[in-house]
Design an enzyme around this catalytic site. Sequence first.
Site, PDB file in Angstrom:
ATOM      1  CD  GLN A  12      -2.488   1.350   2.412  1.00  0.00           C
ATOM      2  OE1 GLN A  12      -2.315   0.778   3.574  1.00  0.00           O
ATOM      3  NE2 GLN A  12      -3.828   2.389   2.481  1.00  0.00           N
ATOM      4  CE1 TYR A 141       2.861  -4.135  11.654  1.00  0.00           C
ATOM      5  CE2 TYR A 141       1.631  -2.918  13.148  1.00  0.00           C
ATOM      6  CZ  TYR A 141       2.059  -3.191  11.765  1.00  0.00           C
ATOM      7  OH  TYR A 141       2.236  -1.924  10.906  1.00  0.00           O
TER       8      TYR A 141
END
Length: 313
Positions: A12, A141
């Site tokens: 992205q 994460y």
Amino acid sequence: MERIIITGALGQIGTELTLKLREKYGEENVLPTDIKPPEDENLKGKPFEILDVRDQERMKELVSEFKPDTIMHMAALLSATAEKNPQFAWEINMGGLMNALETAREFDLKFFTPSSIGAFGPSTPKENTPQVTIQRPTTMYGVNKVAGELLCDYYHEKFGVDTRGVRFPGLISHVKEPGGGTTDYAVEIYFEALRSGRYTSFIGKSTNMDMMYMDDAIDAIIKLMEADPAQLTDRNAFNVSAMSINPEMVANEIRKHIPDFELDYDVDPVRQGIAESWPNAIDSTEAKRQWGFDPRYDLEKMTEVMLEAIRNK
Ligand SMILES: NC(=O)c1ccc[n+]([C@@H]2O[C@H](COP(=O)([O-])OP(=O)(O)OC[C@H]3O[C@@H](n4cnc5c(N)ncnc54)[C@H](O)[C@@H]3O)[C@@H](O)[C@H]2O)c1
């Protein structure tokens, strides 16, 4: 910064970053790489190399051939994807980062990699979250991002590598679909508003998270990388955000353009849990003060450009 190699360049951020860097520094001075070949028409037929960031030998080979002065390391597994396979996330997120840092050290490259608001956790102050604060994330994460921030600082202190980074909030864009993050609803909602006039959000009604329009994110990367190092007291990583928003706020803004737009909810407990462990609104004062971070898009302006761009597709 004159010649740049990018890892994870088909993501992205990488897709738009590649286009902007090519425009600014020249096509021949930007080498995008990713684990798979490009499908995007804008990237096809231009310089591009396959690179799995776990393959340090190949990374060094490419750097030795292309001779960049900067590496931008974007390859990663994002929050929701990482939570599905935490061991694999560690391998990509930490193994890839270590290889990129080692390459930067050996070839004396400037280094950029993004951290995230995911580097914060439930015990972090939720409002006006400071640059330096408690970071005890509860996701794989987040663990990767905190370890990554520290590792980048370590490479700067210990080996003199010019490492710089930002903690990105959710990034909103219309060029490339997001890659499995917790803030993806804020992109999907615009596409669905135009496609079907309605959207079912996997994030709860009044859950605020930080966001930023992609143009501001790309500008921030370039500004930080071009900043005079003498101005930087912090390095890895700077809080940056342009707005703190929730699904209702986005829907209300969309209704100014599409009055019948309908929003309902089917909350996903995993992504909602991640969202609730993150701050509501981070403080970007240090980025503004140290290197002139200056986002141009608020929710109103971003909604206008998102709807217009998607309509034109
Ligand atoms: N997009 C956001 O909202 C956001 C917010 C905060 C931080 N970030 C960070 O920015 C960076 C880029 O994010 P993005 O949104 O562009 O992600 P993305 O998921 O869209 O793209 C990641 C890219 O990495 C590539 N990749 C995966 N494994 C690879 C491997 N082993 N070797 C080489 N490439 C591999 C993928 O093919 C993909 O093109 C990540 O570090 C991410 O954590 C993103």
